[in-house]
Design an enzyme around this catalytic site. Structure first.
Site, PDB file in Angstrom:
ATOM      1  CE1 TYR A  54     -22.793  -0.736 -27.247  1.00 41.27           C
ATOM      2  CE2 TYR A  54     -20.463  -0.951 -26.757  1.00 41.27           C
ATOM      3  CZ  TYR A  54     -21.561  -0.156 -26.994  1.00 41.27           C
ATOM      4  OH  TYR A  54     -21.439   1.210 -26.966  1.00 41.27           O
TER       5      TYR A  54
ATOM      6  CG  HIS B 106     -14.886   1.245 -25.280  1.00 42.17           C
ATOM      7  ND1 HIS B 106     -15.858   0.282 -25.501  1.00 42.17           N
ATOM      8  CD2 HIS B 106     -15.527   2.438 -25.358  1.00 42.17           C
ATOM      9  CE1 HIS B 106     -17.020   0.864 -25.706  1.00 42.17           C
ATOM     10  NE2 HIS B 106     -16.847   2.178 -25.620  1.00 42.17           N
TER      11      HIS B 106
END
Length: 310
Positions: free
Chosen positions: A292, A283
């Site tokens: 998450y 990312h």
């Protein structure tokens, strides 16, 4: 297409951009592109957003294709329309499987599909990153796998799961036999990006450049017309994962990407820091990885419902 290839775009991006340019020209009754201005571009984009109700990602792909056409092919200024209604993807909390559900799902899969799905969960790589792996990307000595030219054109390293080593080595024996048969038949070449093919003219026939998960059939390269053995098509694994989830009766929407989501969530559950997970997932921004953390809360950010106290 020549400009796209010169800039190193993948064949899928090439096909998508050519398709969008064709739709754009068709929308304006096949007038020459250089006769169409920003107002015609915005009219087409508005048509997609309002009348066709296409998804945010589809809107953005169409916009990117037209920006490329005008900026790099026609060499015209895109002006203010470049930022027209650039759709924002809705932020959704990812679907995550429990460890038990992952074990059950992998247990339903067999052969190469099981190995590939295990790699998705065991490394967090994306589906196409797995499909495009080459032999040389797997480093058994250092127990790691190199993701070459991942999303955003970035390379990264992910761990090679210990429990998959024996299966990978056995799999490679079969791939080696397939490779030697192709060489004997004169079909031993594999696709290489243009720059590498020029720099290393013999690399296309070398073992280390072979795909880790080769297709069972030879195919004709749509760009060069040469007969080669490409990698497996991702749809085979996608269908197998969906079928396995249906057979298990899982009441979640399970895709190959769900295994990547599960990898990230389970690492955070195990106490790994968010920056480590960000690096493994590739990312660019840690805010993408932060999604998450929302999965880890019980019942909406760990709030205990009052109905449980009755």
């Amino acid at each position: 297409m020549t400009v796209l290839r010169a800039r190193g775009y993948s064949i899928r991006t090439e096909q998508a951009y050519v398709d969008w340019v064709g739709r754009f020209l068709g929308f304006h009754h096949w007038r020459p592109a250089d006769s169409l201005s920003g107002s015609e571009v915005t009219a087409f984009l508005a048509h997609l957003a309002v009348n066709r109700n296409v998804s945010a990602s589809t809107q953005n792909q169409a916009l990117n294709a037209l920006v490329f056409l005008y900026r790099h092919v026609l060499e015209q200024e895109t002006g203010s329309w470049e930022g027209f209604s650039r759709a924002r993807k809705p932020k959704r909390i990812p679907v995550v499987l429990s460890r038990q559900e992952v074990a059950q799902l992998l247990g339903r899969l067999k052969g190469v599909n099981r190995l590939m799905a295990s790699l998705l969960y065991g490394t967090g790589m994306r589906l196409m990153e797995c499909v495009r792996l080459r032999i040389m990307d797997v480093d058994f000595s250092y127990r790691q796998i190199r993701i070459f030219h991942g999303k955003g054109g970035k390379d990264r390293m992910v761990p090679l799961p210990e429990r998959l080593i024996a299966d990978l080595e056995a799999h490679l024996q079969g791939v080696r036999e397939l490779y030697e048969g192709d060489i004997a038949d004169g079909n031993g070449e594999v696709f290489l990006p243009d720059a590498l093919a020029v720099k290393y003219p013999n690399a296309a026939r070398e073992w280390k450049w072979r795909y880790l998960f080769p297709s069972a059939r030879l195919s004709v390269d749509p760009r060069s017309g040469r007969v080669r053995r490409h990698h497996v098509h991702e749809s085979a694994l996608q269908k197998s994962v969906k079928r396995a989830a249906d057979e298990l009766g899982l009441r979640k929407r399970v895709t190959c990407h769900t295994l990547r989501h599960s990898f990230a969530t389970h690492l955070l559950e195990d106490g790994y820091d968010i920056r480590t997970v960000q690096e493994l997932l590739g990312h660019a921004d840690v805010s993408t990885t932060m999604i998450y953390t929302h999965v880890l809360g019980r019942g909406g950010k760990a709030v205990r419902s009052p109905v449980d106290r009755i």
